[in-house]
Structures are given as structure tokens and as C-alpha cells.
Design a protein around this motif. Structure first.
Motif, PDB file in Angstrom:
ATOM      1  N   ALA A  52      -4.126  25.291  11.450  1.00 44.47           N
ATOM      2  CA  ALA A  52      -2.581  25.579  11.131  1.00 44.47           C
ATOM      3  C   ALA A  52      -2.470  25.348   9.726  1.00 44.47           C
ATOM      4  CB  ALA A  52      -1.731  24.896  12.324  1.00 44.47           C
ATOM      5  N   MET A  53      -2.810  24.139   9.285  1.00 43.22           N
ATOM      6  CA  MET A  53      -2.610  23.837   7.752  1.00 43.22           C
ATOM      7  C   MET A  53      -3.242  24.568   6.935  1.00 43.22           C
ATOM      8  SD  MET A  53      -0.798  21.883   6.021  1.00 43.22           S
ATOM      9  CE  MET A  53      -0.295  20.228   6.800  1.00 43.22           C
ATOM     10  N   ILE A  54      -4.404  24.895   7.029  1.00 44.51           N
ATOM     11  CA  ILE A  54      -5.453  25.724   6.669  1.00 44.51           C
ATOM     12  C   ILE A  54      -4.758  26.959   6.233  1.00 44.51           C
ATOM     13  CG2 ILE A  54      -7.780  26.792   5.926  1.00 44.51           C
ATOM     14  CD1 ILE A  54      -8.773  24.293   7.681  1.00 44.51           C
ATOM     15  N   THR A  55      -4.285  27.672   7.025  1.00 38.97           N
ATOM     16  CA  THR A  55      -3.982  29.220   7.113  1.00 38.97           C
ATOM     17  C   THR A  55      -2.616  28.835   6.522  1.00 38.97           C
ATOM     18  OG1 THR A  55      -2.940  29.046   9.309  1.00 38.97           O
ATOM     19  CG2 THR A  55      -5.183  30.051   9.019  1.00 38.97           C
ATOM     20  N   SER A  56      -1.826  27.933   6.604  1.00 39.84           N
ATOM     21  CA  SER A  56      -0.396  27.795   5.717  1.00 39.84           C
ATOM     22  C   SER A  56      -0.618  27.681   4.342  1.00 39.84           C
ATOM     23  CB  SER A  56       0.473  26.617   6.540  1.00 39.84           C
ATOM     24  OG  SER A  56       0.645  26.860   7.911  1.00 39.84           O
ATOM     25  N   ILE A  57      -1.542  26.875   4.049  1.00 36.12           N
ATOM     26  CA  ILE A  57      -1.813  26.740   2.710  1.00 36.12           C
ATOM     27  C   ILE A  57      -2.631  27.822   1.876  1.00 36.12           C
ATOM     28  CG2 ILE A  57      -3.288  25.526   0.931  1.00 36.12           C
ATOM     29  CD1 ILE A  57      -3.053  22.745   2.875  1.00 36.12           C
ATOM     30  N   ALA A  58      -3.193  28.430   2.778  1.00 32.72           N
ATOM     31  CA  ALA A  58      -3.782  29.953   2.293  1.00 32.72           C
ATOM     32  C   ALA A  58      -2.755  30.799   2.150  1.00 32.72           C
ATOM     33  CB  ALA A  58      -4.964  30.361   3.322  1.00 32.72           C
ATOM     34  N   THR A  59      -1.739  30.910   2.885  1.00 36.42           N
ATOM     35  CA  THR A  59      -0.569  31.877   2.860  1.00 36.42           C
ATOM     36  C   THR A  59       0.383  31.409   1.663  1.00 36.42           C
ATOM     37  OG1 THR A  59      -0.502  32.267   5.210  1.00 36.42           O
ATOM     38  CG2 THR A  59       1.390  32.946   3.983  1.00 36.42           C
ATOM     39  N   PHE A  60       0.620  30.174   1.357  1.00 34.49           N
ATOM     40  CA  PHE A  60       1.281  29.709   0.395  1.00 34.49           C
ATOM     41  C   PHE A  60       0.369  30.228  -1.081  1.00 34.49           C
ATOM     42  CE2 PHE A  60       1.787  26.429  -3.036  1.00 34.49           C
ATOM     43  CZ  PHE A  60       3.225  26.600  -3.308  1.00 34.49           C
ATOM     44  N   GLY A  61      -0.563  29.777  -0.951  1.00 34.49           N
ATOM     45  CA  GLY A  61      -1.596  30.131  -2.302  1.00 34.49           C
ATOM     46  C   GLY A  61      -1.838  31.599  -2.572  1.00 34.49           C
ATOM     47  N   ILE A  62      -1.707  32.570  -1.697  1.00 35.14           N
ATOM     48  CA  ILE A  62      -1.884  33.858  -1.955  1.00 35.14           C
ATOM     49  C   ILE A  62      -0.472  34.428  -2.449  1.00 35.14           C
ATOM     50  CG2 ILE A  62      -2.017  36.137  -0.860  1.00 35.14           C
ATOM     51  CD1 ILE A  62      -3.790  35.115   1.169  1.00 35.14           C
ATOM     52  N   HIS A  63       0.673  33.888  -1.957  1.00 40.20           N
ATOM     53  CA  HIS A  63       2.140  34.077  -2.371  1.00 40.20           C
ATOM     54  C   HIS A  63       2.011  33.306  -3.895  1.00 40.20           C
ATOM     55  CE1 HIS A  63       3.739  36.143   0.915  1.00 40.20           C
ATOM     56  NE2 HIS A  63       3.865  34.865   1.537  1.00 40.20           N
ATOM     57  N   ALA A  64       1.573  32.406  -4.366  1.00 40.44           N
ATOM     58  CA  ALA A  64       1.794  31.844  -5.540  1.00 40.44           C
ATOM     59  C   ALA A  64       0.823  32.850  -6.529  1.00 40.44           C
ATOM     60  CB  ALA A  64       1.207  30.466  -5.380  1.00 40.44           C
ATOM     61  N   LEU A  65      -0.339  33.090  -6.201  1.00 51.27           N
ATOM     62  CA  LEU A  65      -1.127  33.911  -6.906  1.00 51.27           C
ATOM     63  C   LEU A  65      -0.337  35.168  -7.148  1.00 51.27           C
ATOM     64  CD1 LEU A  65      -4.007  34.440  -8.493  1.00 51.27           C
ATOM     65  CD2 LEU A  65      -4.790  35.233  -6.255  1.00 51.27           C
ATOM     66  N   VAL A  66       0.007  35.831  -6.253  1.00 50.33           N
ATOM     67  CA  VAL A  66       0.741  37.244  -6.553  1.00 50.33           C
ATOM     68  C   VAL A  66       2.008  37.017  -7.530  1.00 50.33           C
ATOM     69  CG1 VAL A  66       2.068  39.277  -5.636  1.00 50.33           C
ATOM     70  CG2 VAL A  66       0.107  38.139  -4.543  1.00 50.33           C
ATOM     71  N   LEU A  67       2.669  35.739  -7.319  1.00 50.24           N
ATOM     72  CA  LEU A  67       3.863  35.609  -8.095  1.00 50.24           C
ATOM     73  C   LEU A  67       3.362  35.454  -9.745  1.00 50.24           C
ATOM     74  CD1 LEU A  67       6.977  35.038  -8.422  1.00 50.24           C
ATOM     75  CD2 LEU A  67       6.454  32.625  -7.806  1.00 50.24           C
ATOM     76  N   LEU A  68       2.248  34.525  -9.782  1.00 51.18           N
ATOM     77  CA  LEU A  68       1.838  34.569 -11.104  1.00 51.18           C
ATOM     78  C   LEU A  68       1.414  35.842 -11.857  1.00 51.18           C
ATOM     79  CD1 LEU A  68       0.898  32.327 -13.172  1.00 51.18           C
ATOM     80  CD2 LEU A  68      -1.515  32.324 -11.972  1.00 51.18           C
ATOM     81  N   ILE A  69       0.720  36.854 -10.841  1.00 52.20           N
ATOM     82  CA  ILE A  69       0.409  38.036 -11.336  1.00 52.20           C
ATOM     83  C   ILE A  69       1.757  38.984 -11.791  1.00 52.20           C
ATOM     84  CG2 ILE A  69      -0.574  40.287 -10.620  1.00 52.20           C
ATOM     85  CD1 ILE A  69      -2.453  38.788  -9.102  1.00 52.20           C
ATOM     86  N   LEU A  70       2.746  38.799 -10.916  1.00 48.49           N
ATOM     87  CA  LEU A  70       3.970  39.261 -11.184  1.00 48.49           C
ATOM     88  C   LEU A  70       4.672  38.953 -12.445  1.00 48.49           C
ATOM     89  CD1 LEU A  70       5.742  39.679  -7.769  1.00 48.49           C
ATOM     90  CD2 LEU A  70       4.632  41.600  -9.135  1.00 48.49           C
ATOM     91  N   PHE A  71       4.596  37.525 -12.756  1.00 48.57           N
ATOM     92  CA  PHE A  71       5.250  37.059 -14.088  1.00 48.57           C
ATOM     93  C   PHE A  71       4.388  37.050 -15.124  1.00 48.57           C
ATOM     94  CE2 PHE A  71       7.641  33.458 -11.406  1.00 48.57           C
ATOM     95  CZ  PHE A  71       8.898  34.040 -12.119  1.00 48.57           C
ATOM     96  N   THR A  72       2.916  37.661 -15.154  1.00 46.37           N
ATOM     97  CA  THR A  72       2.002  37.763 -16.076  1.00 46.37           C
ATOM     98  C   THR A  72       1.991  39.283 -16.510  1.00 46.37           C
ATOM     99  OG1 THR A  72       0.240  37.283 -14.956  1.00 46.37           O
ATOM    100  CG2 THR A  72       1.211  35.590 -16.275  1.00 46.37           C
ATOM    101  N   ALA A  73       1.188  39.874 -15.586  1.00 49.04           N
ATOM    102  CA  ALA A  73       0.787  41.095 -15.794  1.00 49.04           C
ATOM    103  C   ALA A  73       1.815  42.360 -15.601  1.00 49.04           C
ATOM    104  CB  ALA A  73      -0.347  41.522 -14.629  1.00 49.04           C
ATOM    105  N   PHE A  74       2.719  42.137 -14.718  1.00 47.57           N
ATOM    106  CA  PHE A  74       3.912  42.958 -14.587  1.00 47.57           C
ATOM    107  C   PHE A  74       5.280  42.519 -14.947  1.00 47.57           C
ATOM    108  CE2 PHE A  74       0.513  43.735 -11.498  1.00 47.57           C
ATOM    109  CZ  PHE A  74       0.422  45.326 -11.526  1.00 47.57           C
ATOM    110  N   ARG A  75       5.306  41.688 -15.915  1.00 44.61           N
ATOM    111  CA  ARG A  75       6.341  41.032 -16.341  1.00 44.61           C
ATOM    112  C   ARG A  75       7.689  41.992 -16.544  1.00 44.61           C
ATOM    113  NH1 ARG A  75       6.313  36.170 -19.767  1.00 44.61           N
ATOM    114  NH2 ARG A  75       8.147  35.073 -18.861  1.00 44.61           N
ATOM    115  N   ASN A  76       7.246  43.248 -17.277  1.00 48.48           N
ATOM    116  CA  ASN A  76       8.185  44.133 -17.611  1.00 48.48           C
ATOM    117  C   ASN A  76       8.555  45.366 -16.587  1.00 48.48           C
ATOM    118  OD1 ASN A  76       8.789  42.940 -20.254  1.00 48.48           O
ATOM    119  ND2 ASN A  76       7.007  43.850 -21.278  1.00 48.48           N
TER     120      ASN A  76
END
Length: 120
Positions: free
Chosen positions: A64-88
Motif C-alpha cells: 500500500a505504501m509503495i503504490t501510494s508513493i509511486a502514485t505521488f511520485g508520478i504526479h510530482a514528475l508530471v507536475l514538474l514537466i507541466l511547469f517546465t516543458a509546457f509552462r506557456n
């Protein structure tokens, strides 16, 4: 009700919200702002995948903890991509929705952590 059950319900709700929002956008619903073409698909798929940790948290499974951390991590990575590569190109509403998901997953992880501490 245990902290894990509360966390599980939150994970289930955020998953269903992502499925509904992503599904509506993929079917052509126009929210009134520009939507990146891949983002509704991401939301829909991650909504479905969020149901896995929701169930695992509910049954207090060892992954449960591993899958929850993975889910959070994927969201964090996509948010980082949105803030950098797709900022505009990304709408503020999309960023706000992603940040809401991340905050919710932080709350889920905290509830799981405190439940684990109670059981020691």
C-alpha cells in the motif's frame, strides 16, 4: 474508522474525480480553457490506477505504501514537466488540479504514516 480507511477513501475519491474529469475531456467536453491533448488521457489512466492503492490501503496490504508513493511520485514528475516543458501551454486550472491531487496524496501518505506509527 482507522486512519488507513480514511486514506483509502481519499484515494478512491481522488481516483474517481480524475476518471470523471479525464473521461469527460476525452469525450470532447470543453471546460472553457485550453487543454493539452495528452493531459485528459493521463488524468483518466491515473484515476484508474489510483484505485489500486486505494484498495491496498483499505486492506492494509504490504504494498500500500509503495503504490501510494509511486502514485505521488508520478504526479510530482508530471507536475514538474507541466511547469517546465509546457509552462506557456498549460492552463492554470490544469496546474491547480494537479497540485490538488498532489496535496491530497500528501495527506494520504501522512495518514498512512501516522497509522503505521500507531501500530508500533
Amino acid at each position: 474508522m482507522s486512519l488507513n480507511q480514511i486514506a483509502s477513501i481519499l484515494a478512491f475519491i481522488i481516483g474517481i474525480m480524475s476518471i470523471v474529469a479525464g473521461g469527460k475531456a476525452m469525450q470532447g467536453w470543453n471546460p472553457g480553457y485550453s487543454v493539452l491533448t495528452w493531459l485528459p488521457v493521463y488524468n483518466f489512466v491515473m484515476g484508474i490506477l489510483a484505485l489500486i492503492p486505494a484498495v491496498l490501503i483499505w486492506i492494509n496490504h504490504r504494498y500500500a505504501m509503495i503504490t501510494s508513493i509511486a502514485t505521488f511520485g508520478i504526479h510530482a514528475l508530471v507536475l514538474l514537466i507541466l511547469f517546465t516543458a509546457f509552462r506557456n501551454a498549460v492552463a492554470y486550472q490544469s496546474l491547480a488540479a494537479m497540485m490538488f491531487r498532489m496535496i491530497t496524496w500528501v495527506a494520504i501518505l501522512m495518514l498512512m504514516y501516522f497509522q503505521a506509527r500507531k501500530e508500533i
